[in-house]
Design a protein around this motif. Structure first.
Motif, PDB file in Angstrom:
ATOM      1  N   PHE A 173       0.821  -1.208   0.000  1.00  0.00           N
ATOM      2  CA  PHE A 173       0.000   0.000   0.000  1.00  0.00           C
ATOM      3  C   PHE A 173       0.861   1.266   0.000  1.00  0.00           C
ATOM      4  CE2 PHE A 173      -3.542  -2.771   1.355  1.00  0.00           C
ATOM      5  CZ  PHE A 173      -4.529  -2.281   0.513  1.00  0.00           C
ATOM      6  N   THR A 174       2.036   1.213   0.620  1.00  0.00           N
ATOM      7  CA  THR A 174       2.946   2.356   0.579  1.00  0.00           C
ATOM      8  C   THR A 174       3.405   2.618  -0.849  1.00  0.00           C
ATOM      9  OG1 THR A 174       3.705   1.910   2.836  1.00  0.00           O
ATOM     10  CG2 THR A 174       5.097   3.310   1.465  1.00  0.00           C
ATOM     11  N   GLN A 175       3.694   1.553  -1.580  1.00  0.00           N
ATOM     12  CA  GLN A 175       4.089   1.695  -2.983  1.00  0.00           C
ATOM     13  C   GLN A 175       2.936   2.254  -3.821  1.00  0.00           C
ATOM     14  OE1 GLN A 175       5.472  -1.952  -4.730  1.00  0.00           O
ATOM     15  NE2 GLN A 175       5.941  -1.020  -6.712  1.00  0.00           N
ATOM     16  N   LYS A 176       1.715   1.766  -3.561  1.00  0.00           N
ATOM     17  CA  LYS A 176       0.544   2.270  -4.290  1.00  0.00           C
ATOM     18  C   LYS A 176       0.311   3.749  -4.001  1.00  0.00           C
ATOM     19  CE  LYS A 176      -1.992  -2.124  -4.512  1.00  0.00           C
ATOM     20  NZ  LYS A 176      -3.234  -2.851  -4.109  1.00  0.00           N
ATOM     21  N   LEU A 177       0.546   4.146  -2.745  1.00  0.00           N
ATOM     22  CA  LEU A 177       0.363   5.552  -2.382  1.00  0.00           C
ATOM     23  C   LEU A 177       1.367   6.431  -3.108  1.00  0.00           C
ATOM     24  CD1 LEU A 177      -1.085   7.667  -0.638  1.00  0.00           C
ATOM     25  CD2 LEU A 177       0.545   7.153   1.193  1.00  0.00           C
ATOM     26  N   ASN A 178       2.601   5.963  -3.205  1.00  0.00           N
ATOM     27  CA  ASN A 178       3.640   6.756  -3.874  1.00  0.00           C
ATOM     28  C   ASN A 178       3.409   6.878  -5.374  1.00  0.00           C
ATOM     29  OD1 ASN A 178       4.987   7.122  -1.427  1.00  0.00           O
ATOM     30  ND2 ASN A 178       6.230   5.282  -1.691  1.00  0.00           N
ATOM     31  N   SER A 179       2.754   5.885  -5.960  1.00  0.00           N
ATOM     32  CA  SER A 179       2.534   5.896  -7.411  1.00  0.00           C
ATOM     33  C   SER A 179       1.124   6.333  -7.794  1.00  0.00           C
ATOM     34  CB  SER A 179       2.800   4.502  -7.987  1.00  0.00           C
ATOM     35  OG  SER A 179       1.931   3.531  -7.416  1.00  0.00           O
ATOM     36  N   ALA A 180       0.273   6.664  -6.817  1.00  0.00           N
ATOM     37  CA  ALA A 180      -1.104   7.057  -7.106  1.00  0.00           C
ATOM     38  C   ALA A 180      -1.138   8.373  -7.875  1.00  0.00           C
ATOM     39  CB  ALA A 180      -1.900   7.183  -5.810  1.00  0.00           C
ATOM     40  N   THR A 181      -2.060   8.453  -8.843  1.00  0.00           N
ATOM     41  CA  THR A 181      -2.159   9.657  -9.678  1.00  0.00           C
ATOM     42  C   THR A 181      -3.493  10.384  -9.499  1.00  0.00           C
ATOM     43  OG1 THR A 181      -2.963   8.308 -11.523  1.00  0.00           O
ATOM     44  CG2 THR A 181      -0.585   8.741 -11.428  1.00  0.00           C
ATOM     45  N   THR A 182      -4.521   9.682  -9.032  1.00  0.00           N
ATOM     46  CA  THR A 182      -5.831  10.317  -8.829  1.00  0.00           C
ATOM     47  C   THR A 182      -6.144  10.411  -7.342  1.00  0.00           C
ATOM     48  OG1 THR A 182      -7.092   8.236  -8.884  1.00  0.00           O
ATOM     49  CG2 THR A 182      -6.606   9.291 -11.006  1.00  0.00           C
ATOM     50  N   ASP A 183      -7.100  11.271  -7.013  1.00  0.00           N
ATOM     51  CA  ASP A 183      -7.504  11.433  -5.609  1.00  0.00           C
ATOM     52  C   ASP A 183      -8.079  10.140  -5.052  1.00  0.00           C
ATOM     53  OD1 ASP A 183      -6.696  14.052  -5.637  1.00  0.00           O
ATOM     54  OD2 ASP A 183      -8.702  14.871  -6.012  1.00  0.00           O
ATOM     55  N   LEU A 184      -8.826   9.399  -5.889  1.00  0.00           N
ATOM     56  CA  LEU A 184      -9.403   8.139  -5.430  1.00  0.00           C
ATOM     57  C   LEU A 184      -8.320   7.117  -5.119  1.00  0.00           C
ATOM     58  CD1 LEU A 184     -11.811   6.302  -4.893  1.00  0.00           C
ATOM     59  CD2 LEU A 184     -11.861   5.739  -7.337  1.00  0.00           C
ATOM     60  N   GLU A 185      -7.331   7.004  -6.001  1.00  0.00           N
ATOM     61  CA  GLU A 185      -6.224   6.065  -5.774  1.00  0.00           C
ATOM     62  C   GLU A 185      -5.449   6.439  -4.511  1.00  0.00           C
ATOM     63  OE1 GLU A 185      -3.985   6.256  -9.362  1.00  0.00           O
ATOM     64  OE2 GLU A 185      -5.220   4.780 -10.420  1.00  0.00           O
ATOM     65  N   LYS A 186      -5.244   7.729  -4.316  1.00  0.00           N
ATOM     66  CA  LYS A 186      -4.515   8.188  -3.124  1.00  0.00           C
ATOM     67  C   LYS A 186      -5.310   7.872  -1.852  1.00  0.00           C
ATOM     68  CE  LYS A 186      -2.056  11.968  -5.436  1.00  0.00           C
ATOM     69  NZ  LYS A 186      -1.888  13.439  -5.535  1.00  0.00           N
ATOM     70  N   ALA A 187      -6.641   8.092  -1.897  1.00  0.00           N
ATOM     71  CA  ALA A 187      -7.468   7.838  -0.714  1.00  0.00           C
ATOM     72  C   ALA A 187      -7.482   6.361  -0.367  1.00  0.00           C
ATOM     73  CB  ALA A 187      -8.890   8.350  -0.954  1.00  0.00           C
ATOM     74  N   GLU A 188      -7.654   5.501  -1.387  1.00  0.00           N
ATOM     75  CA  GLU A 188      -7.680   4.058  -1.146  1.00  0.00           C
ATOM     76  C   GLU A 188      -6.341   3.566  -0.606  1.00  0.00           C
ATOM     77  OE1 GLU A 188      -8.805   2.554  -4.946  1.00  0.00           O
ATOM     78  OE2 GLU A 188     -10.960   2.624  -4.516  1.00  0.00           O
TER      79      GLU A 188
END
Length: 205
Positions: A173-188
């Motif tokens: 999840f830390t990796q997903k947070l660092n690579s998130a591009t949308t607000d929804l991806e960042k929130a999840e």
């Protein structure tokens, strides 16, 4: 408005002070709830005197125990999930819940309060024995009669959680947070990081 508060809250009569007729008593001063809603029954009989009034939710509830005159030696807790009752009417020494304001310890005689729960460690202390659960969210209802009701969305005993899987999930999840591009991806991703961080702290602490 504030300067009228003393007049609204109290009335001075003959040098003494008593409660206003409009002032509400504290919840710990109220008697145990009656087995039926008298106002509802009275209104029903005026409309349909020949028909028995229907049952209201109050009729199916157990009367609330009165507040003891002295602080009991034990705290009674109920811990329920949507699909089962984890602990029912158990007397313990203390329970510590993960409130959104921080870890909150509840002892017998605790002031009545409601606390929202965040992902974290809930521990039940009974003598030298401590039972730990990880809860996702919920509420703790602390009553003035030394009874505490805890309602959680999800909960699992800590000894059933695999630390290696928690650490792997935290890394993912830390990796997903660092690579998130949308607000929804960042929130999840942030929710995943927060939950797995709380899990990791509960197991490592």
């Amino acid at each position: 408005m504030y300067r009228h508060a003393p007049r609204l809250l109290t009335r001075v009569i003959g040098g003494g002070v008593r409660r206003s007729a409009t002032a509400r008593a504290f919840s710990t001063d109220l008697p145990a709830a009656p087995s039926e809603d008298a106002a509802f029954v009275e209104a029903w009989r005026k409309v349909a005197p020949n028909i028995d009034p229907p049952k209201t939710p109050l009729a199916f509830m157990k009367p609330r125990p009165p507040t003891p005159s002295s602080i009991p030696s034990k705290l009674t807790i109920n811990f329920v999930l949507p699909y089962q009752s984890e602990i029912s009417n158990k007397e313990v020494d203390m329970v510590i819940v993960p409130a959104t304001t921080g870890q909150m310890g509840v002892l017998p005689g605790h002031v009545a309060t409601i606390a929202e729960l965040k992902p974290g460690l809930l521990s039940v202390h009974e003598g030298s024995e401590v039972t730990k659960y990880f809860v996702s969210s919920g509420f703790a209802f602390v009553h003035g009669n030394s009874v505490t009701d805890i309602v959680a969305v999800e909960a699992v005993p800590v000894d059933r959680i695999d630390l290696s899987l928690v650490q792997k999930g935290l890394a993912d999840f830390t990796q997903k947070l660092n690579s998130a591009t949308t607000d929804l991806e960042k929130a999840e991703a942030q929710i995943g990081v927060d939950v797995h961080s709380a899990l990791n702290a509960a197991l490592s602490g």
